[in-house]
Scaffold this active site. Structure first.
Site, PDB file in Angstrom:
ATOM      1  N   LEU A   1       0.838  -1.201   0.000  1.00 34.29           N
ATOM      2  CA  LEU A   1       0.000   0.000   0.000  1.00 34.29           C
ATOM      3  C   LEU A   1       0.871   1.248   0.000  1.00 34.29           C
ATOM      4  CD1 LEU A   1      -2.851  -0.888   2.538  1.00 34.29           C
ATOM      5  CD2 LEU A   1      -2.547  -1.564   0.152  1.00 34.29           C
TER       6      LEU A   1
ATOM      7  N   GLY B   1       1.134  -5.347   1.166  1.00 28.80           N
ATOM      8  CA  GLY B   1       0.107  -5.377   0.126  1.00 28.80           C
ATOM      9  C   GLY B   1       0.584  -6.014  -1.168  1.00 28.80           C
TER      10      GLY B   1
ATOM     11  N   ASN C   1       4.714  -7.951   6.435  1.00 25.93           N
ATOM     12  CA  ASN C   1       5.595  -7.375   7.466  1.00 25.93           C
ATOM     13  C   ASN C   1       4.910  -6.297   8.305  1.00 25.93           C
ATOM     14  OD1 ASN C   1       5.491  -5.789   5.091  1.00 25.93           O
ATOM     15  ND2 ASN C   1       7.307  -4.658   5.707  1.00 25.93           N
ATOM     16  N   GLU C   2       3.570  -6.268   8.294  1.00 26.69           N
ATOM     17  CA  GLU C   2       2.851  -5.198   8.984  1.00 26.69           C
ATOM     18  C   GLU C   2       3.281  -5.047  10.437  1.00 26.69           C
ATOM     19  OE1 GLU C   2       1.588  -7.082   6.686  1.00 26.69           O
ATOM     20  OE2 GLU C   2       0.265  -5.908   5.414  1.00 26.69           O
TER      21      GLU C   2
HETATM   22  C1  LIG Z   1     -11.739  -2.653   7.945  1.00 27.58           C
HETATM   23  C2  LIG Z   1     -10.396  -2.080   7.924  1.00 27.58           C
HETATM   24  C3  LIG Z   1      -9.935  -1.834   9.271  1.00 27.58           C
HETATM   25  C4  LIG Z   1      -8.829  -1.299   9.594  1.00 27.58           C
HETATM   26  C5  LIG Z   1      -7.742  -0.852   8.680  1.00 27.58           C
HETATM   27  C6  LIG Z   1      -7.119   0.284   9.299  1.00 27.58           C
HETATM   28  C7  LIG Z   1      -6.102   0.938   8.919  1.00 27.58           C
HETATM   29  C8  LIG Z   1      -5.254   0.586   7.825  1.00 27.58           C
HETATM   30  C9  LIG Z   1      -3.961   0.464   8.402  1.00 27.58           C
HETATM   31  C10 LIG Z   1      -3.123  -0.364   8.004  1.00 27.58           C
HETATM   32  C11 LIG Z   1      -3.132  -1.091   6.718  1.00 27.58           C
HETATM   33  C12 LIG Z   1      -2.571  -2.458   6.983  1.00 27.58           C
HETATM   34  C13 LIG Z   1      -2.118  -3.135   5.747  1.00 27.58           C
HETATM   35  C14 LIG Z   1      -0.914  -2.480   5.201  1.00 27.58           C
HETATM   36  C15 LIG Z   1      -0.380  -2.926   4.096  1.00 27.58           C
HETATM   37  C16 LIG Z   1       0.771  -2.310   3.445  1.00 27.58           C
HETATM   38  O1  LIG Z   1       1.067  -2.674   2.325  1.00 27.58           O
HETATM   39  S1  LIG Z   1       1.677  -1.099   4.223  1.00 27.58           S
HETATM   40  C17 LIG Z   1       3.080  -0.792   3.176  1.00 27.58           C
HETATM   41  C18 LIG Z   1       4.188  -1.701   3.561  1.00 27.58           C
HETATM   42  N1  LIG Z   1       5.279  -1.605   2.634  1.00 27.58           N
HETATM   43  C19 LIG Z   1       6.544  -1.679   3.012  1.00 27.58           C
HETATM   44  O2  LIG Z   1       6.855  -1.833   4.161  1.00 27.58           O
HETATM   45  C20 LIG Z   1       7.564  -1.574   1.918  1.00 27.58           C
HETATM   46  C21 LIG Z   1       8.556  -0.525   2.183  1.00 27.58           C
HETATM   47  N2  LIG Z   1       9.473  -0.428   1.070  1.00 27.58           N
HETATM   48  C22 LIG Z   1      10.539  -1.255   0.906  1.00 27.58           C
HETATM   49  O3  LIG Z   1      10.775  -2.195   1.634  1.00 27.58           O
HETATM   50  C23 LIG Z   1      11.456  -0.927  -0.241  1.00 27.58           C
HETATM   51  O4  LIG Z   1      11.137   0.353  -0.711  1.00 27.58           O
HETATM   52  C24 LIG Z   1      11.391  -1.914  -1.404  1.00 27.58           C
HETATM   53  C25 LIG Z   1      11.990  -3.276  -0.992  1.00 27.58           C
HETATM   54  C26 LIG Z   1       9.953  -2.144  -1.919  1.00 27.58           C
HETATM   55  C27 LIG Z   1      12.235  -1.369  -2.581  1.00 27.58           C
HETATM   56  O5  LIG Z   1      13.514  -1.063  -2.133  1.00 27.58           O
HETATM   57  P1  LIG Z   1      14.469  -0.107  -2.999  1.00 27.58           P
HETATM   58  O6  LIG Z   1      14.474  -0.555  -4.416  1.00 27.58           O
HETATM   59  O7  LIG Z   1      15.780  -0.037  -2.286  1.00 27.58           O
HETATM   60  O8  LIG Z   1      13.739   1.310  -3.001  1.00 27.58           O
HETATM   61  P2  LIG Z   1      13.707   2.411  -1.825  1.00 27.58           P
HETATM   62  O9  LIG Z   1      13.487   1.758  -0.513  1.00 27.58           O
HETATM   63  O10 LIG Z   1      14.902   3.289  -1.981  1.00 27.58           O
HETATM   64  O11 LIG Z   1      12.377   3.208  -2.198  1.00 27.58           O
HETATM   65  C28 LIG Z   1      12.321   4.034  -3.356  1.00 27.58           C
HETATM   66  C29 LIG Z   1      11.279   5.106  -3.114  1.00 27.58           C
HETATM   67  O12 LIG Z   1       9.994   4.480  -2.959  1.00 27.58           O
HETATM   68  C30 LIG Z   1       9.378   4.926  -1.754  1.00 27.58           C
HETATM   69  N3  LIG Z   1       8.519   3.845  -1.217  1.00 27.58           N
HETATM   70  C31 LIG Z   1       8.885   2.619  -0.868  1.00 27.58           C
HETATM   71  N4  LIG Z   1       7.832   1.905  -0.436  1.00 27.58           N
HETATM   72  C32 LIG Z   1       6.735   2.724  -0.497  1.00 27.58           C
HETATM   73  C33 LIG Z   1       5.343   2.557  -0.186  1.00 27.58           C
HETATM   74  N5  LIG Z   1       4.855   1.400   0.297  1.00 27.58           N
HETATM   75  N6  LIG Z   1       4.539   3.608  -0.365  1.00 27.58           N
HETATM   76  C34 LIG Z   1       5.017   4.785  -0.856  1.00 27.58           C
HETATM   77  N7  LIG Z   1       6.339   4.998  -1.172  1.00 27.58           N
HETATM   78  C35 LIG Z   1       7.179   3.974  -1.003  1.00 27.58           C
HETATM   79  C36 LIG Z   1      10.552   5.229  -0.838  1.00 27.58           C
HETATM   80  O13 LIG Z   1      10.165   6.054   0.195  1.00 27.58           O
HETATM   81  C37 LIG Z   1      11.517   5.868  -1.813  1.00 27.58           C
HETATM   82  O14 LIG Z   1      11.075   7.193  -2.039  1.00 27.58           O
HETATM   83  P3  LIG Z   1      12.144   8.378  -2.208  1.00 27.58           P
HETATM   84  O15 LIG Z   1      12.934   8.406  -0.931  1.00 27.58           O
HETATM   85  O16 LIG Z   1      12.953   7.997  -3.388  1.00 27.58           O
HETATM   86  O17 LIG Z   1      11.293   9.587  -2.416  1.00 27.58           O
END
Ligand SMILES: CC/C=C\C/C=C\C/C=C\CCC/C=C/C(=O)SCCNC(=O)CCNC(=O)[C@H](O)C(C)(C)COP(=O)(O)OP(=O)(O)OC[C@H]1O[C@@H](n2cnc3c(N)ncnc32)[C@H](O)[C@@H]1OP(=O)(O)O
Length: 290
Positions: free
Chosen positions: A114, A159, A183-184
């Site tokens: 997400l 996600g 990994n939430e």
């Molecule tokens: C009925 C419902 C009831 C309740 C719900 C209530 C609330 C909701 C609450 C929670 C929801 C729960 C479910 C959540 C699900 C999710 O998916 S949460 C997102 C989790 N994602 C992550 O933890 C991934 C994080 N990212 C990474 O590990 C790495 O970026 C990567 C392995 C994917 C890629 O690595 P690299 O190639 O080294 O790239 P960078 O780390 O340098 O990232 C580049 C650039 O991208 C930005 N970015 C990374 N991930 C995200 C993201 N998920 N969203 C937005 N942006 C992201 C990162 O910040 C970098 O940006 P810049 O610094 O270049 O600007």
């Protein structure tokens, strides 16, 4: 009635914002080449694309390939989710399409999950719309009648992992840098119950419990051992393997396979019939401390 009209308006606005483009000459129903014996027709390809997703349909095999192309990391923003649902619906309504391979056009990342920027500093209405889009994506993909194969060519946390888990079969590229998992907990949040159920359905209760509580991101061999991915291949073999798996699944009559899938995926009916509460603004603010 008013609620239905409001929902339709919201969907139309999301479509307009998403910039989805359909080919002008695209017929409502593509030819039924998929039902022809193989080899009688030359391979035919049709494609449609929008800002974040590219779809190609091979009408001779009935197999579509959906490529995520939203740099830098294919995060699941509202626009991305909207495009995803529209693309999937378009394929589902197409009688020439029977199977879907989902993969990434971005190097090293399948999807980063997400989009975190969608969950910070936005209005209550935005959170509600975003969360509905997340649920809609899962309901449509997990409940899809198509054969769905995830060709995971990069890391796939949270996600991103859910998208892979929602498919019928997962093939991942062997690469020591790639990880996959829900990994939430590591982020200080809780995976919703339907993330959890989808995970349990794939790996079993004990493995899911340990992995979810510790918020683990698994290496590719570990993911394979625990059944989170079904097969591991070198990068250059990924497409070939996905096509071979698809052919195996498509060899069965659609109706029997589809009914069996629907019977196995009971969680789908739980969420789609229970109208879960939309998380509040304060819930998102508490969760993400923003
Ligand atoms: C009925 C419902 C009831 C309740 C719900 C209530 C609330 C909701 C609450 C929670 C929801 C729960 C479910 C959540 C699900 C999710 O998916 S949460 C997102 C989790 N994602 C992550 O933890 C991934 C994080 N990212 C990474 O590990 C790495 O970026 C990567 C392995 C994917 C890629 O690595 P690299 O190639 O080294 O790239 P960078 O780390 O340098 O990232 C580049 C650039 O991208 C930005 N970015 C990374 N991930 C995200 C993201 N998920 N969203 C937005 N942006 C992201 C990162 O910040 C970098 O940006 P810049 O610094 O270049 O600007």
């Amino acid at each position: 009635m008013a609620a239905v009209a409001a929902a339709a308006g919201t969907f139309a606005r999301r479509m307009a914002r998403s910039g989805v483009l359909f080919p002008r000459s695209s017929p409502q129903v593509w030819p039924q080449a998929a039902r022809q014996p193989p080899g009688l027709l030359p391979a035919q390809r049709r494609a449609f694309s929008n800002n974040k997703i590219l779809v190609e349909l091979d009408t001779s095999s009935g197999v579509a390939t959906m490529k995520f192309k939203s740099p830098p990391v294919n995060s699941l923003s509202l626009d991305f989710l909207t495009e995803f649902c529209i693309s999937l619906e378009k394929l589902e309504n197409d009688r020439a399409c029977r199977g879907l391979i989902i993969t990434s056009a971005i190097p090293r990342v399948f999807s980063s999950g997400l989009d975190i920027t969608e969950m910070c500093g936005k209005s209550t209405e935005h959170y509600a719309e975003f969360w509905r889009a997340v649920q809609e994506m899962w309901i449509r993909l997990y409940g899809s009648n198509l054969v769905t194969v995830a060709a995971i060519n990069g890391s796939s946390p949270a996600g991103g992992c859910l998208i892979a888990l929602s498919c019928d079969y997962r093939i991942m590229v062997e690469n020591p840098k790639y990880v996959i998992g829900l990994n939430e907990a590591q982020l200080g949040i809780v995976a919703p119950f339907w993330f959890k159920d989808t995970f349990v359905n794939a790996v079993g209760h004990r493995a899911a419990e340990r992995s979810l509580q510790l918020g683990l991101l698994h290496s590719v061999p570990e993911a394979h051992r625990m059944g989170l991915v079904d097969e591991v291949v070198p990068e250059e073999k990924l497409q070939e393997k996905a096509v071979a798996v698809m052919a195996q699944w498509l060899a069965l009559p659609d109706h029997a396979r589809q009914l069996t899938k629907s019977m196995m995926r009971k969680t789908f009916r739980t969420l789609s019939s229970s109208h879960p509460k939309t998380p509040s603004r304060s819930h998102f603010q508490r969760t993400w401390r923003c």
